[in-house]
Design an enzyme around this catalytic site. Structure first.
Site, PDB file in Angstrom:
ATOM      1  N   GLU A 259      46.903  38.046  45.238  1.00 52.46           N
ATOM      2  CA  GLU A 259      47.692  38.887  44.548  1.00 52.46           C
ATOM      3  C   GLU A 259      48.222  40.119  45.244  1.00 52.46           C
ATOM      4  O   GLU A 259      47.585  40.884  46.073  1.00 52.46           O
ATOM      5  CB  GLU A 259      46.951  39.331  43.109  1.00 52.46           C
ATOM      6  CG  GLU A 259      46.464  38.323  42.511  1.00 52.46           C
ATOM      7  CD  GLU A 259      45.630  38.605  41.385  1.00 52.46           C
ATOM      8  OE1 GLU A 259      45.310  39.960  41.135  1.00 52.46           O
ATOM      9  OE2 GLU A 259      45.042  37.856  40.463  1.00 52.46           O
ATOM     10  N   HIS A 282      48.029  39.346  36.236  1.00 50.65           N
ATOM     11  CA  HIS A 282      46.454  39.886  36.034  1.00 50.65           C
ATOM     12  C   HIS A 282      46.682  40.874  35.142  1.00 50.65           C
ATOM     13  O   HIS A 282      46.019  42.139  35.343  1.00 50.65           O
ATOM     14  CB  HIS A 282      46.210  40.329  37.565  1.00 50.65           C
ATOM     15  CG  HIS A 282      44.613  40.384  37.428  1.00 50.65           C
ATOM     16  ND1 HIS A 282      43.963  39.961  38.384  1.00 50.65           N
ATOM     17  CD2 HIS A 282      43.509  40.602  36.616  1.00 50.65           C
ATOM     18  CE1 HIS A 282      42.510  40.118  38.367  1.00 50.65           C
ATOM     19  NE2 HIS A 282      42.483  40.415  37.113  1.00 50.65           N
TER      20      HIS A 282
END
Length: 399
Positions: A259, A282
């Site tokens: 990420e 997220h």
């Protein structure tokens, strides 16, 4: 003056709580990589992070002033907890504060995918009117399979039942079923009957790759899949193939193996561009309400540790719940859990005529934590002698 470094856009309430205690607070918006973090921690006593910052062994060993780490999120797998404990660095997280936010986004994803809202939305924006019930279903009467029946899984179970769903769950630990939820003896058993499969497992290393091509293939044809837990637990290539083949009718994914560290950084996934797939960055626990609650909870735990020695809900140190001691001086002594330490501590206190008003001891594996309330001041010689013991990890004087 103690200094705190807060990263990753933590809620301002965290800053306010620490500043009210006289702590100097520096905030930065994004995550830091290892060399940047080591440099930034020079002279820092408190570190606040979320999930993007990795606090490695090297980072901890390079930060001798560090006393506490706050993970302003649920997971702590981004922190080397064992190294932190060995260096007397207390770590705290927020295991409950954003539970409701994750549960609500799961419910929203389930409804959106089951009703194929993403497909209708894309077609409408492209100028196509496609009024059809084909492939769109109510969630009432469908079976939700929850993998991981912890704080999030159990609350999701209750809300899903209230919406008319049947709930089955699988967990490697023994868990009490809530409502009419039924425990499955294996993951395969759950996959055979679940119309929606949702993962809510923790970040332990043993969960890596737990949901691969074999598990995807065992899902019911036309089932929906959600992962709001950890990115590394799912083979997204296998999930992509199953979506393209039509075996999986849709998916919602909030977590990814890799990420971006900062807002605006580029992102790429094999799941991009697929039909009836919801991708979110997220943000499962990222509501304003949750972030405020997390900011308050973790910052308060850190404040209490530094002002009272309380380690309640610390994830790596022995837990002691302590109140402010009125009119006493408190000595918190973290040490290696070896025989004779408590006797040696009390011998040193007695030698210097320190009158003990109260004393508590807790252990956790190879760590021991003894907190002593003393009448009057504690002589500097006591601190020097305790600090010189082989078992000593950290001394904290409060009160």
């Amino acid at each position: 003056m103690q200094r705190a470094l807060l990263l990753e856009n933590l809620h301002p309430l965290a800053t306010s709580i620490l500043q009210a205690q006289g702590i100097e607070v520096v905030t930065r918006t994004g995550a830091l990589d290892e060399p940047e973090l080591i440099e930034a921690l020079d002279g820092v006593h408190i570190l606040g992070i979320r999930s993007k910052t990795t606090v490695s062994q090297r980072v901890i060993e390079s930060a001798p002033d560090l006393m506490a780490i706050g993970a302003f999120c649920i997971g702590t797998n981004q922190i080397d907890l064992a190294t932190a404990a060995r260096h007397g660095v207390a770590a705290f997280n927020a295991p409950f504060s954003n539970t409701r936010s994750v549960v609500e986004i799961a419910i929203a994803d389930i409804i959106a995918l089951t009703r194929r809202l993403t497909v209708f939305n894309d077609e409408m924006h492209a100028g196509t009117w496609n009024k059809s019930a084909v492939g769109a279903h109510e969630i009432r009467g469908r079976t939700l399979g929850i993998v991981g029946y912890g704080n999030i899984g159990t609350q999701l179970s209750v809300l899903a039942e209230n919406l008319g769903m049947s709930v089955v769950f699988y967990d490697t630990a023994e868990k009490l079923a809530l409502g009419n939820a039924r425990r499955m003896e294996s993951l395969d058993e759950l996959l055979e009957i679940a119309d929606i499969v949702t993962l809510h497992v923790d970040g332990r290393a043993g969960n890596a790759g737990m949901f691969g091509a074999e598990q995807v293939a065992k899902m019911r044809p036309g089932a929906v899949f959600l992962n709001l837990s950890r990115g590394f637990v799912v083979d997204y290539g296998a999930l992509r193939d199953a979506i393209l083949s039509g075996h999986v009718a849709g998916a919602a994914v909030d977590v990814f193996p890799t990420e971006p560290k900062r807002k605006g950084d580029p992102f790429a996934s094999e799941l991009q561009g697929l039909p009836n797939v919801i991708l979110t960055p997220h943000t499962g626990g990222s509501t304003e309400e949750a972030q405020e609650a997390i900011g308050q909870f973790v910052a308060t735990k850190i404040r209490d540790y530094l002002t009272t020695g309380s380690t309640t809900l610390s994830v790596n140190l022995p837990n002691l719940a302590l109140e402010h001691g009125d009119g006493v001086n408190r000595l918190a002594y973290l040490h290696r859990n070896v025989p004779g330490v408590l006797a040696r501590v009390n011998q040193i206190l007695a030698t210097h005529d320190v009158n003990i008003e109260g004393q508590l001891l807790a252990t956790r594996g190879d760590l021991g934590y003894v907190v002593t309330d003393a009448e009057g001041s504690i002589p500097a010689e006591v601190l020097d002698e305790l600090g010189a013991l082989d078992a000593t990890i950290r001394l904290l004087q409060v009160g």
